[in-house]
Design an enzyme around this catalytic site. Sequence first.
Site, PDB file in Angstrom:
ATOM      1  N   CYS A  88       0.823  -1.223   0.000  1.00  0.00           N
ATOM      2  CA  CYS A  88       0.000   0.000   0.000  1.00  0.00           C
ATOM      3  C   CYS A  88       0.847   1.258   0.000  1.00  0.00           C
ATOM      4  O   CYS A  88       0.441   2.289  -0.530  1.00  0.00           O
ATOM      5  CB  CYS A  88      -0.888   0.035   1.232  1.00  0.00           C
ATOM      6  SG  CYS A  88      -2.159  -1.185   1.213  1.00  0.00           S
ATOM      7  N   CYS A 126      18.732   3.966   0.533  1.00  0.00           N
ATOM      8  CA  CYS A 126      19.142   5.085  -0.334  1.00  0.00           C
ATOM      9  C   CYS A 126      17.918   5.980  -0.489  1.00  0.00           C
ATOM     10  O   CYS A 126      17.077   6.044   0.411  1.00  0.00           O
ATOM     11  CB  CYS A 126      19.669   4.563  -1.663  1.00  0.00           C
ATOM     12  SG  CYS A 126      18.435   3.670  -2.615  1.00  0.00           S
TER      13      CYS A 126
HETATM   14  N1  LIG Z   1       4.698 -11.183  10.273  1.00  0.00           N
HETATM   15  C1  LIG Z   1       3.804 -10.316  10.739  1.00  0.00           C
HETATM   16  N2  LIG Z   1       3.310 -10.454  11.996  1.00  0.00           N
HETATM   17  C2  LIG Z   1       2.410  -9.586  12.497  1.00  0.00           C
HETATM   18  N3  LIG Z   1       1.955  -8.523  11.825  1.00  0.00           N
HETATM   19  C3  LIG Z   1       2.418  -8.335  10.570  1.00  0.00           C
HETATM   20  C4  LIG Z   1       3.342  -9.214   9.966  1.00  0.00           C
HETATM   21  N4  LIG Z   1       3.608  -8.762   8.710  1.00  0.00           N
HETATM   22  C5  LIG Z   1       2.870  -7.642   8.552  1.00  0.00           C
HETATM   23  N5  LIG Z   1       2.159  -7.383   9.665  1.00  0.00           N
HETATM   24  C6  LIG Z   1       1.275  -6.257   9.935  1.00  0.00           C
HETATM   25  O1  LIG Z   1       0.169  -6.267   9.043  1.00  0.00           O
HETATM   26  C7  LIG Z   1      -0.326  -4.936   8.961  1.00  0.00           C
HETATM   27  C8  LIG Z   1      -0.687  -4.650   7.532  1.00  0.00           C
HETATM   28  O2  LIG Z   1      -1.297  -3.385   7.501  1.00  0.00           O
HETATM   29  P1  LIG Z   1      -1.379  -2.498   6.202  1.00  0.00           P
HETATM   30  O3  LIG Z   1      -1.575  -3.379   5.032  1.00  0.00           O
HETATM   31  O4  LIG Z   1      -2.446  -1.473   6.407  1.00  0.00           O
HETATM   32  O5  LIG Z   1       0.067  -1.859   6.045  1.00  0.00           O
HETATM   33  P2  LIG Z   1       1.068  -1.064   7.007  1.00  0.00           P
HETATM   34  O6  LIG Z   1       2.334  -1.865   7.029  1.00  0.00           O
HETATM   35  O7  LIG Z   1       0.457  -0.720   8.309  1.00  0.00           O
HETATM   36  O8  LIG Z   1       1.245   0.306   6.234  1.00  0.00           O
HETATM   37  P3  LIG Z   1       2.153   0.749   5.024  1.00  0.00           P
HETATM   38  O9  LIG Z   1       2.170  -0.408   4.039  1.00  0.00           O
HETATM   39  O10 LIG Z   1       1.474   1.967   4.515  1.00  0.00           O
HETATM   40  O11 LIG Z   1       3.498   1.024   5.635  1.00  0.00           O
HETATM   41  C9  LIG Z   1       0.763  -4.002   9.502  1.00  0.00           C
HETATM   42  O12 LIG Z   1       0.350  -3.459  10.721  1.00  0.00           O
HETATM   43  C10 LIG Z   1       1.965  -4.931   9.660  1.00  0.00           C
HETATM   44  O13 LIG Z   1       2.824  -4.564  10.718  1.00  0.00           O
END
Ligand SMILES: Nc1ncnc2c1ncn2[C@@H]1O[C@H](COP(=O)(O)OP(=O)(O)OP(=O)(O)O)[C@@H](O)[C@H]1O
Length: 361
Positions: free
Chosen positions: A182, A324
């Site tokens: 996203c 970078c």
């Molecule tokens: N291995 C994991 N364990 C727990 N949570 C996870 C893991 N991988 C991803 N997440 C969580 O899933 C969520 C996905 O949320 P979202 O798709 O809205 O993206 P985001 O990472 O919060 O935002 P952006 O992509 O804008 O930085 C996030 O809070 C992320 O930290």
Amino acid sequence: MDRFERQYILPGFGKEKQKKLKDAKVLVIGAGGLGCPVLLYLAAAGVGTLGIIDGDIVSISNLNRQVLFGEGDVGINKAEAAAHFLKSKYLDLKINCIPEFLSTSNAIKVLSSYDLIIDGTDNFPTRYLVNDACVLLGKPLIFGAIYQNEGQVAIFNADLQKPISYRDVFPDPPKAHEIPNCSETGVLGVLPGIIGAMQATEAIKYLTGYDYPLINKMLIYNLMHHQTYTLELEKNQQGQLLIPKSITEFENIDYALACGAADSILWNEALELLKGKPKAVLVDVRERDELPKLKNFPHLTVPLERIMENDSKLFEGDPLILFCQSGIRSLKACKMLKQKFAGKNIYSVVGGIESPSAPIY
Ligand SMILES: Nc1ncnc2c1ncn2[C@@H]1O[C@H](COP(=O)(O)OP(=O)(O)OP(=O)(O)O)[C@@H](O)[C@H]1O
């Protein structure tokens, strides 16, 4: 029961199904765009125990869609902020808050105590990891995903006669750089709201036995014209063969590597590594005069042109985390250094300092 009266008076629902929700234990992985509406609606519907696992902190750019959080939560761990908010709304709700990322080392323990797993994460390594852990543990999984204006929802591994998993639909992971997240493609905040609410709907239907859950079906929704269509899912032998055969095998898989993402990490993962690994070194591979600067975190500056010169600090660091301006030079530097330092963990931060999640504000 007054809180749930409008729900249990529905024909075919009743107090019995409400009690099933109260007895249920549901784990939500990721308290982001999908996880927030899932948690909100499951807590409101009366699910008795919710597990929340997420190692990320709330950023200001999360607030267009991560509706459990507000400006006052920026910088706070998402699992903790979500738990705090939901507890303040529903006093009898039991919440297990796990402020860390799910990985092969904690997945089996974390997933074991839940009846239903809901994936609200946004990356392929985690998606395959969650799927494989659910198959090994025999746990039903509600999958959700979004890309630009489209979303998908399905229930995997819930039909005991014909258990279909994510690997039956997508046997091989795509390469990480082929699928932006996203932060690179943008998203209208309502789309994860709709898909997350659909995941919560499926959870309620599955847990209570209320009609027609999406078991072995995938619902696809497009926001632009509100089109939906449903695919019937079938088993796929190629996918079956890729599932680890035992927990030991599972715990030894490097899912990032398997998804071709071994070289690329997100800022939140980079910061976790810097916190958790005493020898981790962050390296800016831009020229010295490039802006913006990363002020809050100690780092080396070694421009790409000079990355192959001998530098004892690079030699000693492990992992090396390279960034970078936009992630392209750091990926090149990563490839070069991997040849120079075989066996060392070296990563390039996706999106570089221009990524909205870069810690420069
Ligand atoms: N291995 C994991 N364990 C727990 N949570 C996870 C893991 N991988 C991803 N997440 C969580 O899933 C969520 C996905 O949320 P979202 O798709 O809205 O993206 P985001 O990472 O919060 O935002 P952006 O992509 O804008 O930085 C996030 O809070 C992320 O930290």
